[in-house]
Design a protein around this motif. Structure first.
Motif, PDB file in Angstrom:
ATOM      1  N   VAL A  67     -51.845 -24.250   0.275  1.00 58.17           N
ATOM      2  CA  VAL A  67     -52.512 -24.376   1.567  1.00 58.17           C
ATOM      3  C   VAL A  67     -51.873 -25.472   2.403  1.00 58.17           C
ATOM      4  O   VAL A  67     -51.634 -25.320   3.595  1.00 58.17           O
ATOM      5  N   LEU A  68     -51.592 -26.603   1.772  1.00 54.44           N
ATOM      6  CA  LEU A  68     -51.020 -27.727   2.501  1.00 54.44           C
ATOM      7  C   LEU A  68     -49.525 -27.558   2.724  1.00 54.44           C
ATOM      8  O   LEU A  68     -48.832 -28.508   3.052  1.00 54.44           O
ATOM      9  N   LYS A  69     -49.035 -26.338   2.510  1.00 55.15           N
ATOM     10  CA  LYS A  69     -47.597 -26.047   2.696  1.00 55.15           C
ATOM     11  C   LYS A  69     -46.738 -26.995   1.861  1.00 55.15           C
ATOM     12  O   LYS A  69     -45.714 -27.500   2.317  1.00 55.15           O
ATOM     13  N   TRP A 104     -76.164 -23.138  -8.715  1.00 57.02           N
ATOM     14  CA  TRP A 104     -76.219 -21.681  -8.630  1.00 57.02           C
ATOM     15  C   TRP A 104     -75.725 -21.185  -7.285  1.00 57.02           C
ATOM     16  O   TRP A 104     -75.167 -20.091  -7.182  1.00 57.02           O
ATOM     17  N   LEU A 105     -75.901 -22.001  -6.237  1.00 53.05           N
ATOM     18  CA  LEU A 105     -75.334 -21.646  -4.944  1.00 53.05           C
ATOM     19  C   LEU A 105     -73.821 -21.510  -5.045  1.00 53.05           C
ATOM     20  O   LEU A 105     -73.236 -20.492  -4.646  1.00 53.05           O
ATOM     21  N   PHE A 106     -73.192 -22.550  -5.612  1.00 53.79           N
ATOM     22  CA  PHE A 106     -71.728 -22.520  -5.731  1.00 53.79           C
ATOM     23  C   PHE A 106     -71.292 -21.379  -6.635  1.00 53.79           C
ATOM     24  O   PHE A 106     -70.320 -20.677  -6.341  1.00 53.79           O
ATOM     25  N   THR A 107     -71.986 -21.201  -7.741  1.00 57.07           N
ATOM     26  CA  THR A 107     -71.622 -20.107  -8.643  1.00 57.07           C
ATOM     27  C   THR A 107     -71.721 -18.769  -7.923  1.00 57.07           C
ATOM     28  O   THR A 107     -70.844 -17.910  -8.058  1.00 57.07           O
ATOM     29  N   GLY A 108     -72.795 -18.612  -7.128  1.00 55.39           N
ATOM     30  CA  GLY A 108     -72.961 -17.384  -6.354  1.00 55.39           C
ATOM     31  C   GLY A 108     -71.800 -17.175  -5.403  1.00 55.39           C
ATOM     32  O   GLY A 108     -71.190 -16.100  -5.352  1.00 55.39           O
ATOM     33  N   LEU A 109     -71.442 -18.229  -4.674  1.00 54.29           N
ATOM     34  CA  LEU A 109     -70.346 -18.134  -3.711  1.00 54.29           C
ATOM     35  C   LEU A 109     -69.034 -17.763  -4.402  1.00 54.29           C
ATOM     36  O   LEU A 109     -68.298 -16.880  -3.946  1.00 54.29           O
ATOM     37  N   PHE A 110     -68.771 -18.433  -5.518  1.00 54.66           N
ATOM     38  CA  PHE A 110     -67.496 -18.164  -6.205  1.00 54.66           C
ATOM     39  C   PHE A 110     -67.492 -16.761  -6.818  1.00 54.66           C
ATOM     40  O   PHE A 110     -66.448 -16.116  -6.895  1.00 54.66           O
ATOM     41  N   THR A 111     -68.661 -16.309  -7.264  1.00 56.01           N
ATOM     42  CA  THR A 111     -68.745 -14.948  -7.799  1.00 56.01           C
ATOM     43  C   THR A 111     -68.441 -13.946  -6.687  1.00 56.01           C
ATOM     44  O   THR A 111     -67.669 -13.004  -6.877  1.00 56.01           O
ATOM     45  N   LEU A 112     -69.053 -14.176  -5.512  1.00 55.54           N
ATOM     46  CA  LEU A 112     -68.799 -13.326  -4.355  1.00 55.54           C
ATOM     47  C   LEU A 112     -67.307 -13.323  -4.010  1.00 55.54           C
ATOM     48  O   LEU A 112     -66.690 -12.276  -3.784  1.00 55.54           O
ATOM     49  N   GLU A 113     -66.707 -14.521  -4.014  1.00 57.20           N
ATOM     50  CA  GLU A 113     -65.286 -14.641  -3.683  1.00 57.20           C
ATOM     51  C   GLU A 113     -64.439 -13.843  -4.683  1.00 57.20           C
ATOM     52  O   GLU A 113     -63.517 -13.135  -4.302  1.00 57.20           O
ATOM     53  N   TYR A 114     -64.801 -13.973  -5.973  1.00 53.24           N
ATOM     54  CA  TYR A 114     -64.062 -13.254  -7.012  1.00 53.24           C
ATOM     55  C   TYR A 114     -64.154 -11.749  -6.781  1.00 53.24           C
ATOM     56  O   TYR A 114     -63.148 -11.031  -6.884  1.00 53.24           O
ATOM     57  N   ILE A 134     -57.191 -12.776   4.908  1.00 57.60           N
ATOM     58  CA  ILE A 134     -58.044 -13.970   4.904  1.00 57.60           C
ATOM     59  C   ILE A 134     -58.136 -14.581   3.510  1.00 57.60           C
ATOM     60  O   ILE A 134     -57.956 -15.775   3.318  1.00 57.60           O
ATOM     61  N   VAL A 135     -58.390 -13.726   2.516  1.00 57.23           N
ATOM     62  CA  VAL A 135     -58.690 -14.222   1.168  1.00 57.23           C
ATOM     63  C   VAL A 135     -57.436 -14.699   0.448  1.00 57.23           C
ATOM     64  O   VAL A 135     -57.422 -15.765  -0.176  1.00 57.23           O
ATOM     65  N   PHE A 136     -56.370 -13.905   0.517  1.00 54.63           N
ATOM     66  CA  PHE A 136     -55.162 -14.265  -0.217  1.00 54.63           C
ATOM     67  C   PHE A 136     -54.142 -15.013   0.633  1.00 54.63           C
ATOM     68  O   PHE A 136     -53.411 -15.854   0.142  1.00 54.63           O
ATOM     69  N   PHE A 153     -60.397 -20.212   5.441  1.00 49.59           N
ATOM     70  CA  PHE A 153     -61.012 -19.748   4.194  1.00 49.59           C
ATOM     71  C   PHE A 153     -60.552 -20.608   3.013  1.00 49.59           C
ATOM     72  O   PHE A 153     -61.360 -21.074   2.212  1.00 49.59           O
ATOM     73  N   ASP A 154     -59.220 -20.835   2.923  1.00 48.84           N
ATOM     74  CA  ASP A 154     -58.672 -21.623   1.818  1.00 48.84           C
ATOM     75  C   ASP A 154     -59.258 -23.028   1.796  1.00 48.84           C
ATOM     76  O   ASP A 154     -59.611 -23.553   0.745  1.00 48.84           O
ATOM     77  N   ILE A 155     -59.350 -23.651   2.992  1.00 52.06           N
ATOM     78  CA  ILE A 155     -59.877 -25.014   3.055  1.00 52.06           C
ATOM     79  C   ILE A 155     -61.348 -25.038   2.642  1.00 52.06           C
ATOM     80  O   ILE A 155     -61.785 -25.909   1.890  1.00 52.06           O
TER      81      ILE A 155
END
Lengths: 285, 285, 285, 285
Positions: free
Chosen positions: A140-142, A75-85, A27-29, A39-41
């Motif tokens: 993502v867009l091939k 901070w929401l976005f930062t949180g999400l990106f931290t989680l993703e990382y 999913i992630v990679f 997920f990528d989108i």
């Protein structure tokens, strides 16, 4: 052709992962499965929104009116990106290799400024570095052809790096010498308050930007400025010439290395070659 | 060679028209008959005059002195062009195909702003879009070679669209990152009042336009600005290199043949070659 | 090779002149005899001095202090050049052909503004047109190779004139449409006082000159301006690409048309051709 | 290949030196021994430091606070470089040849301004000319490939010097004629106070620098300015085209061979080809 495998990052090869980490990795990679694409989108949309929020936050009007909402969103976005990382580190085959890879560093850079901003106010505006993460959009867009085209551009740049270094040294010498000259000739009255500032003026002039915040006032200064302008106008031909020639060459090499000689195995034949240029064997037999 | 037929627009083919509509079509769309040529020339003169009137109308001095005459002239031209558009719809073989074609949209755009201006004051100035209609001038003046040359330019552009997309993405990344950096370093005191404004400054600088309405004031800001200037100066080489290489390739493909000599196998013969230039054998045997 | 005869101007061929006019012709038009060379050098020195005088005359300081001397010098040079022009008309073989030739018109233009200045004050400053006469310097200094190089540059320009016309039409369309748009969006407050002025701004911007006397102030105006800047930055690649490709082609043609086929007489063979591409005969036999 | 010997300067060949001068020569001129490398690196560091000191000295703040230290440092570096220059003269094989060589003049220029500054205050700022001495850095870092690349760039420049001379003459003519025209049309009110100043404006405009300190105000002036801008935008293509074509030619001559196949006569083989790519025959038989 063989471009796909080359694109597969080395940090995702080798070791086997446990079942759930493998699924997460997909999913992630990955971007082959439906979940992976979604997920990528989602990530790309989040990146665009978060850059938009950072930009809005810097506009005084919005900042004063929606201070709380903007802070919350950042901070929401930062949180999400931290989680993703964190997820990426967990499910990748070689975490340390990923962390040091280009995308690993970009992913880290896109969250660091937020935490840094707690210590150094202002640093959080560098969250716009997230724009670098958009590079993923091509995958993502091939649009792998786009990445191949980018490769050609980069290869031509790398091949001409020596010539451009020599060129930059020449430009640096010109701006330092002409800057000093203008400092002596014009002096602080016309805005040339120091040699570094005069060098800055010379760069503004030779690159034909020409802000006009500093401009020569004396006739002699204007004559020297005219010289540097015409020089700048002329030497802009140099990097263009270098790069055009290199690009033509890269393109030519593209047409070359397809066929291998059936006799000696040598490659890099011209596209109009019928015989191997090394052993003389027919190429199409 | 086959360029003429290609130029014949598809919306003027197929169905047969009644006699009077056929005659009208000859005049309005054709430029082979004397009447057709006169019509085209009248249209071109009307376009030039109407653009001139719109421009005059925007100059305060003229506007105040000749308000009535200008208004009268503008509506006269709009009326004429509306009538012409109606005639075109009536006498064309496939009206709907015409309406959606490039010229159909341009013809509509050249009257719409006048009516839109009744609701949105100011929109009528966009009547200068009529300049796009002048493209017809090339056909009227029998300058089809010009259109063929334009084709070459456009083909080279289309072929390099991927490389230019990649290039634009790189430029966008640079201006966003450098813009944010300058916003942090320089701040509102030097005119960098928000990140979008700082990005605007970065675009003004990297394209070497350099208005000077916003310019760095601190030494560190000037150093960063110098970096972006030299980058802009250098990467202007990239689109030029891309386009030159593409244009050379387009031209080369036009002139060079893919035939191989049946005797010695040599290729890259000129189009007008009857014999191999290396061994003298006939090429078409 | 055959460049010399081509350079011999047609207005100096044909009729025979009387002895003294022939001798004068040798001095005034020729540069083979010692007298002819001395005359040419005297003329060049006089041109440089006279341009210098005109320039000095325009500087208020000098004008006030040396008004009489400058006036005297200007009329001295004008008198000399008028005399020279008369001499040229007298001793040339075909006076009327000379008067209408490029150099004949330049020679006239270099004295006319002085007399015109008596009626229209200010016109005398156009005496700087005399700089065009300096073209003769290349002939005097036996720099005919320079003229041949110039020929190559001019031929490439002439060959690309169609593409450049198409390009200029595209640029004109862009600046008119974007200029009108900015007039509507920004309005007189930001200096866009009329459409012609907005078009002027668009030209200043798209050519990356960027004076900054008029600059967008609203965010939407700055977004539109960014678009036109990046366009200008990109389409500067078009004339460069056109001209580079044309120049390469001109150079290639230079290498082609030397050998003629000994069998069929056809020329324009590639420089690596061993056989005539039209009849197959060996080229070097 | 043979690039190394070419790089060996002629002023260091021929005569034999006494033992201690030979040893000194190894250190001062050579960079093969450890001592020679250390000496070169020490010189480069000293150059960078001394340029930094000169720049600091020009900044008013630093100048006032550390006047004594800066003066002391400047004379220390000047003393060291003077000593180095003397050593070079002593231990070189042909001192007079060295003194007149490129590096000899640069070495002298890097100390002269200090002594000149005693007579002409301000001249000492030209000590930044020391930056030219950094050219040695390429040799010390064994970057001889860079010097070879620079050679290619310089050869292409030298080959196109005639075309560029013609081009510069054309530009000079344009700026003088258009400058005079603008002086007549705009006059002192818009800042065109004299023809030389108007010519300066024309140079600022045609090179697309565009400071904006002088800008046309009348509609006619802005029309003329638009013409010169579009010209400048177009003719920037000329030097770029010249240089690109020349660079491609230089490169092509480097890579392409002039051998013809003894069997089929085909030419334009790669340098590394052993067999004809068209018929397979050995090339060197």
């Amino acid at each position: 052709m063989n471009a796909k495998p080359k694109r597969q990052h080395s940090y995702n090869q080798g070791t086997t992962l446990s079942a759930w980490r493998e699924a997460l990795n997909q999913i992630v990679f990955g971007s082959e499965t439906a979940a992976g694409r979604r997920f990528d989108i989602a990530v790309i949309v989040a990146i665009l929104l978060s850059i938009f929020v950072v930009m809005l936050d810097s506009v005084a009007d919005f900042q004063q009116r929606y201070a709380a909402a903007l802070l919350w969103a950042e901070w929401l976005f930062t949180g999400l990106f931290t989680l993703e990382y964190a997820l990426r580190l967990i499910c990748v085959r070689r975490p340390w290799l990923y962390a040091r890879s280009f995308f690993g560093i970009v992913d880290l850079l896109s969250i660091l400024p937020a935490y840094l901003g707690l210590l150094l106010p202002g640093a959080e505006y560098m969250l716009t570095l997230r724009i670098l993460r958009l590079l993923r959009i091509f995958r993502v867009l091939k649009l792998s052809e786009y990445l191949e085209e980018a490769d050609i551009l980069v290869v031509a740049l790398v091949n001409s790096v020596r010539k451009i270094t020599v060129f930059l040294y020449a430009v640096l010498t010109l701006v330092v010498v002409f800057g000093s000259l203008m400092y002596v000739v014009e002096g602080p009255a016309a805005g040339f308050t120091s040699i570094p500032k005069a060098v800055y003026w010379a760069i503004v002039t030779i690159t034909t930007v020409g802000y006009g915040d500093i401009a020569p006032k004396t006739p002699i200064g204007q004559m020297i400025a005219s010289t540097i302008m015409i020089m700048g106008y002329g030497i802009i031909a140099v990097p263009t010439g270098i790069y055009s020639a290199e690009l033509l060459n890269t393109r030519k090499n593209q047409y070359l290395d397809n066929r291998a000689c059936p006799n000696c195995g040598a490659a890099s034949h011209d596209f109009d070659a019928a015989h191997c240029k090394f052993c003389g064997h027919r190429l199409d037999e």
